[in-house]
Motif scaffolding. Structure first.
Motif, mmCIF file in Angstrom:
data_model
loop_
_atom_site.group_PDB
_atom_site.id
_atom_site.type_symbol
_atom_site.label_atom_id
_atom_site.label_comp_id
_atom_site.label_asym_id
_atom_site.label_seq_id
_atom_site.Cartn_x
_atom_site.Cartn_y
_atom_site.Cartn_z
ATOM 1 N N MET A 1 4.535 -8.164 -18.100
ATOM 2 C CA MET A 1 4.886 -7.295 -16.974
ATOM 3 C C MET A 1 3.908 -7.472 -15.839
ATOM 4 O O MET A 1 2.885 -8.123 -15.990
ATOM 5 N N ALA A 2 4.178 -6.801 -14.772
ATOM 6 C CA ALA A 2 3.364 -7.027 -13.577
ATOM 7 C C ALA A 2 1.931 -6.553 -13.763
ATOM 8 O O ALA A 2 0.996 -7.274 -13.458
ATOM 9 N N ALA A 3 1.741 -5.341 -14.304
ATOM 10 C CA ALA A 3 0.400 -4.741 -14.303
ATOM 11 C C ALA A 3 -0.660 -5.569 -15.040
ATOM 12 O O ALA A 3 -1.712 -5.810 -14.473
ATOM 13 N N PRO A 4 -0.427 -6.014 -16.261
ATOM 14 C CA PRO A 4 -1.503 -6.770 -16.932
ATOM 15 C C PRO A 4 -1.868 -8.038 -16.183
ATOM 16 O O PRO A 4 -3.018 -8.443 -16.170
ATOM 17 N N ALA A 165 -2.020 -1.645 -8.880
ATOM 18 C CA ALA A 165 -1.907 -2.206 -10.224
ATOM 19 C C ALA A 165 -2.149 -1.057 -11.188
ATOM 20 O O ALA A 165 -3.282 -0.598 -11.327
ATOM 21 N N GLU A 166 -1.073 -0.557 -11.819
ATOM 22 C CA GLU A 166 -1.171 0.661 -12.637
ATOM 23 C C GLU A 166 -1.695 1.795 -11.767
ATOM 24 O O GLU A 166 -0.975 2.323 -10.955
ATOM 25 N N ASP A 167 -2.964 2.176 -11.909
ATOM 26 C CA ASP A 167 -3.471 3.275 -11.093
ATOM 27 C C ASP A 167 -4.499 2.837 -10.081
ATOM 28 O O ASP A 167 -5.029 3.657 -9.335
ATOM 29 N N THR A 168 -4.810 1.544 -10.083
ATOM 30 C CA THR A 168 -5.889 1.091 -9.200
ATOM 31 C C THR A 168 -5.313 0.468 -7.945
ATOM 32 O O THR A 168 -4.512 -0.460 -8.033
ATOM 33 N N PRO A 169 -5.721 0.965 -6.786
ATOM 34 C CA PRO A 169 -5.275 0.292 -5.563
ATOM 35 C C PRO A 169 -5.987 -1.046 -5.392
ATOM 36 O O PRO A 169 -7.185 -1.148 -5.620
ATOM 37 N N LEU A 170 -5.235 -2.051 -4.978
ATOM 38 C CA LEU A 170 -5.791 -3.375 -4.728
ATOM 39 C C LEU A 170 -5.782 -3.621 -3.230
ATOM 40 O O LEU A 170 -4.790 -3.356 -2.568
ATOM 41 N N ALA A 171 -6.886 -4.150 -2.703
ATOM 42 C CA ALA A 171 -6.950 -4.426 -1.267
ATOM 43 C C ALA A 171 -6.770 -5.917 -1.031
ATOM 44 O O ALA A 171 -7.222 -6.733 -1.829
ATOM 45 N N ASP A 172 -6.114 -6.267 0.078
ATOM 46 C CA ASP A 172 -5.941 -7.661 0.491
ATOM 47 C C ASP A 172 -5.211 -8.471 -0.577
ATOM 48 O O ASP A 172 -5.814 -9.221 -1.337
ATOM 49 N N LEU A 173 -3.926 -8.295 -0.633
ATOM 50 C CA LEU A 173 -3.129 -8.967 -1.653
ATOM 51 C C LEU A 173 -3.008 -10.450 -1.375
ATOM 52 O O LEU A 173 -2.818 -10.869 -0.236
ATOM 53 N N ALA A 180 4.526 -10.517 -7.173
ATOM 54 C CA ALA A 180 4.719 -9.787 -8.427
ATOM 55 C C ALA A 180 5.698 -8.640 -8.279
ATOM 56 O O ALA A 180 6.219 -8.131 -9.264
ATOM 57 N N GLY A 181 5.928 -8.182 -7.047
ATOM 58 C CA GLY A 181 6.985 -7.193 -6.845
ATOM 59 C C GLY A 181 6.525 -5.767 -6.803
ATOM 60 O O GLY A 181 7.347 -4.850 -6.734
ATOM 61 N N GLY A 182 5.233 -5.514 -6.813
ATOM 62 C CA GLY A 182 4.778 -4.132 -6.760
ATOM 63 C C GLY A 182 4.810 -3.617 -5.332
ATOM 64 O O GLY A 182 5.194 -4.325 -4.404
ATOM 65 N N PRO A 183 4.431 -2.363 -5.117
ATOM 66 C CA PRO A 183 4.436 -1.816 -3.763
ATOM 67 C C PRO A 183 3.403 -2.521 -2.892
ATOM 68 O O PRO A 183 2.336 -2.894 -3.356
ATOM 69 N N ARG A 184 3.762 -2.674 -1.630
ATOM 70 C CA ARG A 184 2.849 -3.346 -0.701
ATOM 71 C C ARG A 184 2.783 -2.517 0.567
ATOM 72 O O ARG A 184 3.797 -2.308 1.239
ATOM 73 N N LEU A 185 1.614 -2.046 0.890
ATOM 74 C CA LEU A 185 1.418 -1.224 2.085
ATOM 75 C C LEU A 185 0.653 -2.049 3.101
ATOM 76 O O LEU A 185 -0.455 -2.502 2.829
#
Lengths: 245, 197
Positions: A1-4, A165-173, A180-185
């Motif tokens: 899945m996406a998160a791992p 990613a799960e509960d952690t915000p990621l900066a600079d994708l 991967a299809g997750g939310p992108r702000l």
């Protein structure tokens, strides 16, 4: 899945970065002598080039000229070799049109257009290599290019994309993280005043997570501002040294 | 301008210039007035260009704070500015020109302007003939009267004593030189001959 895939157990991302870490930024101003202003930026593997012409007389239809402001005309183009598979149309497709409109909206907020009535400012950006954060790299490159052209601006415009990613915000994708299809702000910020020029969200994001992701994007923009500021000041020193005060 | 003996230009003696970037807060609006390259917001003066900070003291009131760049940024012709332009085509109703200089600053890209028949001269406007006042290739000093609207570009006027054709070529191709531009055109040839235009 996406998160791992996005975040390992030790807290490292696929390319070895920490969640709040930005990719390496390299930027240069004044790459072209013919244009009024130009800049080149590399954010990780994403490479963008921005060229600014103006302010000059309205080209094309004069009826579009605004009586009290300058018109900001943007074009977004991706080189045919910029993605994994060869692109058939560099610009003119719907995605390029939408991104060009977003760039226009962003820079109309930042440039002091009221100083140049009935004129036009052209901003052309081209992606030479696309690896995530295309729009953000374009905004950052265009900010440097507009500054290089000597067009007055309220503030820098720094843009960064953030995801989750799960509960952690990621900066600079990066590219794989966006795919991967997750939310992108995507956030375009004027750092000194904290004003937002553009905020865009794709896919779905839970309301409770919005604050955290927005905060991560804001911090990334401010970090980027520090880097771009260094580049601009260095350029000022170079130019003054060249012209001998 | 008097130059005092032994005085060096200020730049060589002054401490390293302070660089500013757009968005940098310079000072409060009460301490100084905003000059070029700056803007005011919420009672503070911010820089809007990437360049060197310049603080000029004015005798009356507050010092003027401005940000200057080494390269000249594009200047646009403003209403009331005197511009130097070159005639590119003429018509019985107006003359179309390319604006080359605004004041004494050259423009990087030329702007288009129009001089209407009734704006060529201040007196006897109905007796003006455009073909007799301008010729393509003439250099003209004109004043901007309007930025134009949806249909037209800059509107210019030469209806003043100091404005009008300054450099022209005669039919034979030899240049006329004019010390005082006259809109009704008495051109003095290089050999001293006069021609009434």
């Amino acid at each position: 899945m996406a998160a791992p895939e996005l975040l390992s157990d030790e807290g490292y991302r696929a390319d070895g970065r920490r969640p709040a870490e930005l990719r390496k930024v390299r930027a240069r101003m004044g790459v072209f002598a013919q244009a009024d202003g130009s800049a080149y930026i590399e954010q990780g593997n994403t490479k963008a080039l921005a060229v600014v012409y103006g302010p000059h007389e309205m080209r094309g239809s004069r009826s579009k000229a605004l009586p009290d402001r300058a018109l900001v005309n943007c074009q977004y183009s991706m080189a045919t070799f910029s993605t994994g598979e060869r692109r058939r149309r560099p610009h003119g497709d719907r995605q390029a049109g939408e991104l060009a409109l977003q760039l226009k909206q962003t820079f109309e907020a930042a440039i002091l257009t009221r100083l140049y009535p009935r004129s036009q400012i052209d901003i052309y950006v081209q992606i030479l290599q696309a690896d995530g954060g295309n729009y953000c790299a374009c905004v950052n490159a265009a900010t440097l290019a507009v500054m290089d052209a000597g067009i007055p601006m309220r503030d820098y415009v720094c843009a960064s994309a953030a995801g989750l990613a799960e509960d952690t915000p990621l900066a600079d994708l990066s590219g794989p993280e966006e795919a991967a299809g997750g939310p992108r702000l995507v956030l375009a910020l004027l750092p000194a005043s904290g004003q937002i020029a553009l905020l865009q969200l794709s896919a779905r994001l839970h309301q409770e997570r919005l604050e955290a992701v927005l905060e991560a994007a804001g911090r990334a923009c401010r970090a980027l501002h520090a880097v771009l500021d260094r580049v601009v000041r260095q350029r000022l020193q170079e130019v003054t040294a060249l012209l001998g005060d | 301008m008097r130059a005092s003996a032994g005085a060096l230009p200020a730049a060589n003696m002054a401490p390293p210039a302070r660089y500013c970037v757009p968005g940098e807060r310079l000072c409060s609006a009460e301490e100084a007035t905003a000059g070029s390259g700056t803007y005011t917001r919420h009672g503070f003066i911010f820089s809007s260009l990437a360049g060197c900070l310049e603080k000029r003291g004015e005798e009356s009131g507050l010092p003027v704070v401005s940000v200057v760049r080494d390269a000249e940024s594009q200047l646009l012709p403003d209403v009331g500015a005197v511009v130097t332009c070159k005639v590119c085509s003429i018509n019985s109703r107006f003359a179309k020109v390319h604006i080359l200089y605004v004041g004494s600053t050259p423009l990087k890209s030329t702007f288009r302007g129009t001089i209407r028949r009734e704006d060529i001269r201040a007196t006897e406007k109905d007796k003006v003939e455009v073909y007799k006042s301008f010729r393509p290739g003439d250099i003209v000093l004109a004043k901007v009267i309007s930025l134009g609207d949806a249909q037209s570009n800059y509107l210019l006027s030469t209806a003043e004593n100091e404005l009008g054709v300054v450099v022209a070529r005669s039919e034979a191709g030899t240049p006329f030189r004019e010390e005082e531009p006259l809109t009704c055109g008495v051109l003095r040839g290089t050999d001293g001959a006069h021609q009434l235009v």
